[in-house]
Design a protein around this motif. Structure first.
Motif: not given
Length: 293
Positions: A254-258
């Motif tokens: 949760r919270g990861e960006r790609f």
């Protein structure tokens, strides 16, 4: 001296009971009743072919016969497709999922998705959600667990007797393998049952703004590529969650960006095994036809 009595006449054969001859005749002319399901199916097909049964009646009776030969494993919703609620999540996170999926019942787990502690009815939550001190545990109903091998006709009887509409399916080792609802069973008999939420339930991508969307991790990559006009690879993974895990090299958190192919993916819902919801936004607005080069 009187003449001797005449000899007794030869006994006549006993007369048949009234109607017995005709009963035997009718038995000879009338075909024997079906003795197994294949015979019953043959009779149904003949009745349908001769317009004794209309198409809908034929399909329903045939479906009832099929149900008698099926088990829960044949129709259950697999574990990977189950929409579940984490009892530890704040209500602000749970409400969007409840409204977007359109389900009326949700399995509730605590800590691990294997640890299902009950079932939450959406109507119970909606009646009390304005209460700021609401404790979801008070609304969670006891779960019903059934084996994959349970026959569907027995399950339907249990659903009717208990007035329960959802059961958690477990495998031979006691692990969660899926869920099944009364609607799933009835659809095997009467065909697809559609309601006002079905169209939304089939959707996995929802627009949240002019240039943003909310996508389920179970979204098929082929569907995603078609909607966003991109070419995410689908040779090794079928779903958005699988693709993202492969790109990150670990289970999405949760919270990861790609970022990929002009799209920014942000994980907004995940557990220790998979991403459930992703926020998708274009890095740059998609050009309109009149402004496209």
């Amino acid at each position: 001296m009187s003449d001797p009595l005449p000899p007794d006449p030869e006994p006549r054969p006993a007369r048949s009971a009234p109607g017995s001859f005709f009963s035997r005749l009718r038995a000879l002319l009338r075909p024997a009743p079906p003795t197994d399901r294949n015979d019953i199916r043959a009779v149904l097909e003949a009745a349908h072919d001769h317009s004794v049964l209309d198409g809908e009646s034929y399909a329903m009776i045939s479906g009832a016969l099929e149900v008698a030969d099926m088990t829960v494993a044949d129709i259950m919703v697999s574990r990977s497709r189950m929409d579940m609620l984490d009892i530890r999540s704040p209500l602000s996170e749970l409400l969007p999922m409840i409204t977007e999926t359109g389900h009326s019942r949700f399995p509730v787990f605590e800590g691990d998705r294997e640890n299902i502690i009950g079932v939450l009815l959406a109507k119970d939550l909606l009646l009390t959600w304005s209460d700021q001190t609401l404790d979801l545990r008070a609304l969670v109903r006891p779960p019903v667990f059934i084996p994959e091998t349970k026959p569907l006709n027995e399950l339907l009887q249990e659903f009717r007797a208990s007035r329960n509409h959802l059961a958690i399916v477990i495998d031979e080792h006691g692990g969660v393998s899926g869920l099944v609802t009364m609607e799933d069973v009835l659809e095997q008999i009467v065909g697809e049952i559609e309601d006002e939420f079905d169209e939304a339930a089939e959707k996995t991508i929802f627009r949240t703004g002019e240039n943003s969307w909310r996508a389920m991790g179970t979204t098929e990559i082929e569907d995603f590529n078609h909607m966003f006009h991109v070419q995410l690879p689908d040779d090794e993974c079928d779903t958005l969650n699988g693709w993202l895990a492969a790109e990150l090299g670990h289970i999405p958190r949760r919270g990861e960006r790609f970022e990929s192919q002009g799209l920014v993916f942000t994980v907004v819902g995940a557990d220790g095994k998979r991403a459930h919801w992703l926020h998708v936004q274009r890095a740059e607005p998609e050009p309109t036809p009149e402004h496209a080069a």
